[in-house]
Design an enzyme around this catalytic site. Structure first.
Site, PDB file in Angstrom:
ATOM      1  N   SER A  28      -9.680   1.517   2.940  1.00 49.91           N
ATOM      2  CA  SER A  28      -8.880   2.369   2.080  1.00 49.91           C
ATOM      3  C   SER A  28      -7.812   1.605   1.287  1.00 49.91           C
ATOM      4  O   SER A  28      -7.257   2.148   0.332  1.00 49.91           O
ATOM      5  CB  SER A  28      -8.185   3.437   2.913  1.00 49.91           C
ATOM      6  OG  SER A  28      -7.306   2.842   3.847  1.00 49.91           O
TER       7      SER A  28
ATOM      8  N   LYS B   1       0.855  -1.199   0.000  1.00 48.79           N
ATOM      9  CA  LYS B   1       0.000   0.000   0.000  1.00 48.79           C
ATOM     10  C   LYS B   1       0.884   1.239   0.000  1.00 48.79           C
ATOM     11  O   LYS B   1       1.897   1.281   0.709  1.00 48.79           O
ATOM     12  CB  LYS B   1      -0.894  -0.052   1.236  1.00 48.79           C
ATOM     13  CG  LYS B   1      -1.962   1.039   1.316  1.00 48.79           C
ATOM     14  CD  LYS B   1      -2.794   0.855   2.600  1.00 48.79           C
ATOM     15  CE  LYS B   1      -3.943   1.848   2.695  1.00 48.79           C
ATOM     16  NZ  LYS B   1      -4.747   1.650   3.926  1.00 48.79           N
TER      17      LYS B   1
ATOM     18  N   SER C  21      -9.744  -0.886   7.102  1.00 49.38           N
ATOM     19  CA  SER C  21      -9.188  -0.724   5.752  1.00 49.38           C
ATOM     20  C   SER C  21      -8.443  -1.915   5.187  1.00 49.38           C
ATOM     21  O   SER C  21      -8.062  -1.898   4.013  1.00 49.38           O
ATOM     22  CB  SER C  21      -8.269   0.485   5.700  1.00 49.38           C
ATOM     23  OG  SER C  21      -9.026   1.654   5.599  1.00 49.38           O
TER      24      SER C  21
HETATM   25  N1  GLN Z   1     -13.043   3.810   6.447  1.00 53.08           N
HETATM   26  C1  GLN Z   1     -12.491   4.209   7.714  1.00 53.08           C
HETATM   27  C2  GLN Z   1     -12.112   5.668   7.642  1.00 53.08           C
HETATM   28  O1  GLN Z   1     -12.392   6.267   6.651  1.00 53.08           O
HETATM   29  C3  GLN Z   1     -11.304   3.357   8.073  1.00 53.08           C
HETATM   30  C4  GLN Z   1     -10.106   3.711   7.304  1.00 53.08           C
HETATM   31  C5  GLN Z   1      -8.910   2.863   7.663  1.00 53.08           C
HETATM   32  O2  GLN Z   1      -9.013   1.826   8.280  1.00 53.08           O
HETATM   33  N2  GLN Z   1      -7.754   3.364   7.309  1.00 53.08           N
HETATM   34  O3  GLN Z   1     -11.590   6.220   8.539  1.00 53.08           O
END
Ligand code: GLN
Length: 492
Positions: A156, A81, A180
């Site tokens: 994400s 990532k 994410s």
């Molecule tokens: N979707 C969640 C957020 O927008 C989690 C994101 C993540 O785990 N990095 O914060």
């Protein structure tokens, strides 16, 4: 070798490399062919490290031909990532602000994978600074879902999930602050593991919310996820939050099966809030577990309905502090200004996208004088209640389960205008980030449109052994073997 090496699991590829049936160079070429055939549609990668990957594959082949035992990841093509630092390779975190930023060092996890002989194929797309659930918040355009390119891959870490699902990497790393890793794994039909907070070093991870962030693996099987977990976990003096004890040993109990396993179904997350197809697949999996000898019972965690609210105060508050470092001076891009303040304001206004800006504003507000106790303080109290609820539940059961995501992959654009609808995508994954315990998602079925459905298993902090044992049991029972359209299409 029969079949395309890009379709092998990590375990299969490692065996083929050792037996001499496959070379690391040929495996890399196969994965690259898959990327070449799918990237125009998918956009899972932001950067490919063509030369670095070739060098690593050559090194692995050389070690293999010398008859060395280079370990389970030697020659295995993996993706990272793009919020993890890679020396000399652009690391953008999905943001315009970091365009062109080349870190002078590797994140600890990247260094560990390289040391294990892995071949780093490239850097994958993500929601800007890992804020989002669909990968649509990337400044570089969305990643698409390999099962249906009109849908999101989740987020994400959507790029990592899509790459592994389609075979343009055999495994990948993601980061999980509120879901994410697990949510995109669910939406892409693969396995995603968020380890216990502190077990995997975050040194070199672009920080989002430091009390919640955790790096973990994506793979196509539970065993492969365990292999990657073993490679990246363990104490790191460069990360002050790194766990100092011996990491859990997961391999010996991986195949122990479901018999006698005490499984708690989280009442608050396993009901009506989920799509019917998701609930049906979840229910079928529970029945199979019970038939196979697990003790399945319902468990109530009454604070869970407040967890999402607490997260959306804590995470933005921490992000507002962490993102203060992107000031136009130290990293990435700089816009001109007559004064330092004007330069910083112009750089940040131009560099951050709307969701990141929204989070910084929310977080700054929640931390401001006069509101701190009412918002941030209250959220921390809720976090304590959630931790206590989980601890109480783990007094009665070994693992907790619920769907990973209330829905299957949604359409590109469907939720971009509605931040709250987007936030709800993580309702099932966020609680364990507040608690710090490990969680895993694995595919157990498909909905009417053929989209994969994820099943989530949670365990107490440092409970990776029982977590992976339970996940492996579910994997065997579910027998999920479908591959996404893009990985199998003739058009490729
Ligand atoms: N979707 C969640 C957020 O927008 C989690 C994101 C993540 O785990 N990095 O914060």
């Amino acid at each position: 070798m029969s079949g395309d090496p890009a379709d092998l699991t990590i375990a299969e590829a490692a065996a083929a490399l050792r037996s001499g049936a496959l070379s690391a160079a040929d495996l890399l070429a196969a994965v690259r062919r898959r990327a070449g055939a799918t990237e125009a549609q998918l956009h899972a990668y932001l950067t490919l490290d063509v030369e670095g990957a070739e060098r690593a594959a050559e090194a692995a082949d050389a070690a293999l031909s010398r008859g060395e035992d280079p370990g389970p990841l030697a020659g295995i093509p993996l993706a990272i990532k793009d919020n993890m630092c890679t020396r000399g390779i652009e690391t953008t975190s999905g943001s315009r602000l970091l365009a062109g930023y080349r870190p002078p060092y590797d994140a600890t996890v990247v260094g560990r994978l390289r040391a294990a002989g892995a071949v780093i194929v490239g850097k994958t797309n993500l929601d800007e600074f890992a804020m989002g659930s669909s990968t649509e918040n990337s400044a570089y355009g969305p990643t698409r879902n390999p099962w249906d390119p009109d849908r999101v891959p989740g987020g994400s870490s959507g790029g990592s999930a899509a790459a592994v699902a389609v075979g343009s990497a055999l495994g990948a790393l993601g980061s999980d602050t509120g879901g994410s890793i697990r949510q995109p794994a669910a939406l892409c039909g693969i396995v995603g593991l968020k380890p216990t907070y502190g077990l995997v070093s975050r040194y070199g991870l672009v920080a989002f919310a430091s009390s919640l962030d955790q790096i973990g693996p994506f793979a196509r099987t539970v065993e492969d996820a365990a292999t990657l977990f073993e490679a990246i976990c363990g104490h790191d003096p460069s990360d002050a939050t790194s766990y100092r004890g011996v990491p859990p040993v997961v391999r010996p109990t991986l195949e122990a099966g479901p018999e006698g396993l005490r499984v708690g179904v989280i009442a608050e997350l396993a009901g009506e809030g989920n799509e019917p197809a998701v609930l049906a697949a979840f229910g079928r999996t529970l029945e199979a577990l019970e038939v196979a000898g697990a003790e399945v019972r319902e468990v109530s965690l009454p604070s869970i309905p407040y967890a999402l609210d607490a997260y959306y105060l804590i995470a933005p508050a921490e992000c507002s502090a962490n993102l203060a470092r992107f000031d136009g001076v130290r990293y990435g891009r700089r816009l001109p200004g007559d004064t330092v303040e004007q330069m910083m304001a112009a750089t940040r206004r131009d560099g951050f996208g709307p969701e990141v800006t929204r989070r910084i504003l929310l977080g700054t507000y929640a931390l401001s004088a006069g509101y701190y106790e009412a918002f941030y303080g209250r959220a921390q109290q809720v976090r304590t209640l959630v931790i206590e609820d989980f601890a109480r539940a783990y007094g009665r059961v070994d693992v907790l389960v619920c769907p990973t995501s209330p829905t299957t992959a949604f359409a590109i654009g469907e939720r971009t205008e509605d931040p709250l609808a987007m936030y709800l995508a993580d309702v099932c994954t966020i609680p364990s980030n507040l608690v710090g315990g490990p969680g895993i998602s694995l595919p157990v079925g498909r909905d009417g449109a053929g989209l994969p459905i994820g099943f989530q298993v949670l365990a107490p902090p440092l409970g990776e052994a029982v977590l992976l044992r339970a996940a492996r049991a579910v994997e065997v029972l579910a027998g999920f073997a479908a591959r996404p359209a893009l990985a199998t299409s003739e058009a490729r």
